[in-house]
Design an enzyme around this catalytic site. Structure first.
Site, PDB file in Angstrom:
ATOM      1  N   GLU A 297       0.481   3.298 -13.446  1.00 38.48           N
ATOM      2  CA  GLU A 297      -0.774   3.159 -12.595  1.00 38.48           C
ATOM      3  C   GLU A 297      -1.464   4.493 -13.677  1.00 38.48           C
ATOM      4  O   GLU A 297      -0.825   5.554 -14.571  1.00 38.48           O
ATOM      5  CB  GLU A 297      -0.466   4.008 -11.530  1.00 38.48           C
ATOM      6  CG  GLU A 297      -0.448   3.166 -10.011  1.00 38.48           C
ATOM      7  CD  GLU A 297       0.082   4.314  -8.785  1.00 38.48           C
ATOM      8  OE1 GLU A 297      -1.088   5.246  -8.534  1.00 38.48           O
ATOM      9  OE2 GLU A 297      -0.111   2.916  -7.871  1.00 38.48           O
TER      10      GLU A 297
ATOM     11  N   ASP B 189      -2.175  -2.518  -4.516  1.00 35.65           N
ATOM     12  CA  ASP B 189      -3.424  -1.289  -4.307  1.00 35.65           C
ATOM     13  C   ASP B 189      -2.267   0.058  -4.872  1.00 35.65           C
ATOM     14  O   ASP B 189      -2.573   0.259  -5.807  1.00 35.65           O
ATOM     15  CB  ASP B 189      -3.123  -0.441  -2.738  1.00 35.65           C
ATOM     16  CG  ASP B 189      -3.872   0.535  -3.351  1.00 35.65           C
ATOM     17  OD1 ASP B 189      -5.305   0.274  -3.522  1.00 35.65           O
ATOM     18  OD2 ASP B 189      -3.993   1.674  -2.454  1.00 35.65           O
TER      19      ASP B 189
ATOM     20  N   VAL C  13       0.980  -1.196  -0.266  1.00 32.10           N
ATOM     21  CA  VAL C  13      -0.192  -0.312   0.270  1.00 32.10           C
ATOM     22  C   VAL C  13       0.930   1.552  -0.291  1.00 32.10           C
ATOM     23  O   VAL C  13       0.065   2.409   0.324  1.00 32.10           O
ATOM     24  CB  VAL C  13      -1.392   0.344   1.491  1.00 32.10           C
ATOM     25  CG1 VAL C  13      -1.977  -1.016   1.322  1.00 32.10           C
ATOM     26  CG2 VAL C  13       0.105  -0.327   2.503  1.00 32.10           C
ATOM     27  N   ALA C  14       1.783   0.940  -0.318  1.00 29.94           N
ATOM     28  CA  ALA C  14       2.935   2.066  -0.163  1.00 29.94           C
ATOM     29  C   ALA C  14       3.353   2.958  -1.908  1.00 29.94           C
ATOM     30  O   ALA C  14       2.573   3.356  -2.206  1.00 29.94           O
ATOM     31  CB  ALA C  14       4.404   1.558   0.140  1.00 29.94           C
ATOM     32  N   ARG C  15       4.457   2.449  -2.947  1.00 25.94           N
ATOM     33  CA  ARG C  15       3.939   3.038  -3.798  1.00 25.94           C
ATOM     34  C   ARG C  15       5.235   1.659  -4.693  1.00 25.94           C
ATOM     35  O   ARG C  15       5.455   0.414  -4.118  1.00 25.94           O
ATOM     36  CB  ARG C  15       5.844   3.704  -4.265  1.00 25.94           C
ATOM     37  CG  ARG C  15       5.003   4.844  -3.791  1.00 25.94           C
ATOM     38  CD  ARG C  15       4.484   5.691  -4.301  1.00 25.94           C
ATOM     39  NE  ARG C  15       3.600   7.052  -4.206  1.00 25.94           N
ATOM     40  CZ  ARG C  15       2.848   7.280  -3.584  1.00 25.94           C
ATOM     41  NH1 ARG C  15       1.903   6.748  -2.814  1.00 25.94           N
ATOM     42  NH2 ARG C  15       2.553   8.487  -2.962  1.00 25.94           N
TER      43      ARG C  15
ATOM     44  N   HIS D  53      -5.396   1.154  -6.266  1.00 17.64           N
ATOM     45  CA  HIS D  53      -4.222   3.117  -5.374  1.00 17.64           C
ATOM     46  C   HIS D  53      -5.648   3.721  -4.533  1.00 17.64           C
ATOM     47  O   HIS D  53      -6.445   5.097  -4.596  1.00 17.64           O
ATOM     48  CB  HIS D  53      -4.021   3.772  -6.489  1.00 17.64           C
ATOM     49  CG  HIS D  53      -2.835   4.473  -5.495  1.00 17.64           C
ATOM     50  ND1 HIS D  53      -1.507   4.879  -6.107  1.00 17.64           N
ATOM     51  CD2 HIS D  53      -2.103   5.438  -4.176  1.00 17.64           C
ATOM     52  CE1 HIS D  53      -0.688   6.034  -5.555  1.00 17.64           C
ATOM     53  NE2 HIS D  53      -1.399   5.241  -4.063  1.00 17.64           N
TER      54      HIS D  53
END
Length: 288
Positions: free
Chosen positions: A235, A230, A204-206, A254
């Site tokens: 993206e 995520d 859930v970071a990058r 995201h």
């Protein structure tokens, strides 16, 4: 102002402050908005409704003397809730059961306990600390990694230099670290191979924290049991990415922290800063 209306040079010359709110992100207009921001010659302050400031555009703005503030702390709780949702879902085979339901197939299967698992949290900032507290409540053993432990963390915490000591002992690896030169590509083929066979991964970071090719290989081989992602290197995730169709992968757009309460907290941070701005006071959540 309508998103499709062109902003004139005269209008841009009057802009001294700007805010990128949640609706701009969700409506997909952030690129055109940021183009106006960058071209505004008198801009002094930009408030983001998100926390991450790793995109090169923010360095460009800071080089121009623009003060950039963020909304760190607004979405930590819902992101941590999302992390725990994924951990429980992967242990219980939720994705497989959903497929079986769609096929009207009675799929009795073995599942794993969440209680007693060891979760490694890479990046024990605000989000990671929330994950650690929730994991403890679920009966898990959280171990955090951060550059320099301070001793006041909510769980056992090691320095980031001990990543390879952590990997072999975790059942679930959670990435909540910011993207920096040090963390880019942090999890590659060697790190994935060091995990316990069948371990789970939540990011859930990058997306750039992980070598996605190595991740796909680890999932295809079955070495990595499952992943909930995520964030991605590109993206939106390209339609031809193999991650979309992998039966052990959950893809989300995201959106781990995109809840009404998180938006309310981000708005409160902005309104506080707006008052400070007009009063000539120091703003909060100033970016690096």
């Amino acid at each position: 102002m309508p998103h499709d209306r062109r902003v004139t040079e005269e209008e841009m010359s009057r802009i001294d402050a700007a805010v990128v709110s949640a609706d701009i992100w969700t409506d997909g207009h952030v690129a055109s908005f940021m183009k106006v921001v960058i071209q505004s010659p008198q801009l002094q302050w930009l408030q983001m409704f998100s926390a991450g400031l790793d995109n090169p555009v923010f360095a460009m703005l800071r080089d121009k003397g623009v003060l950039v503030t963020h909304a760190a702390g607004s979405s930590g709780v819902p992101i941590a809730h999302t992390v725990m949702m994924h951990i429980v879902a992967m242990c219980r085979g939720s994705r497989e059961l959903h497929v079986a339901q769609g096929e009207h197939r009675w799929d009795a299967r073995d599942v794993d306990d969440v209680e007693g698992r060891t979760v490694g949290i890479v990046g024990l900032g605000g989000i990671g600390a929330h994950v650690a507290r929730l994991a403890t409540a679920f009966g898990m053993r959280p171990i955090g990694l951060r550059r320099t432990p301070t001793g006041d963390e909510p769980c056992e915490t090691w320095p980031t230099s001990r990543l390879h000591d952590l990997l072999p002992i975790v059942d679930d690896l959670v990435l909540t670290a910011p993207l920096t030169d040090e963390t880019r590509g942090l999890i590659g083929a060697a790190e994935l191979a060091a995990l316990r066979p069948g371990a789970h991964l939540v990011n859930v970071a990058r997306g750039e924290l992980i070598d996605e090719s190595a991740l796909v290989d680890a999932l295809r081989s079955g070495r990595l049991g499952a992943a909930a992602l995520d964030v991605f290197s590109t993206e939106p995730l390209p339609a031809d990415s193999p991650l979309w169709d992998m039966p052990t992968v959950t893809v989300t757009p995201h959106s781990a922290g995109a809840t009404p309460l998180a938006a309310d907290r981000a708005a409160a941070i902005f309104l506080d800063n707006l008052g400070r701005w007009h009063r000539g006071e120091t703003l909060v959540n100033i970016g690096p």
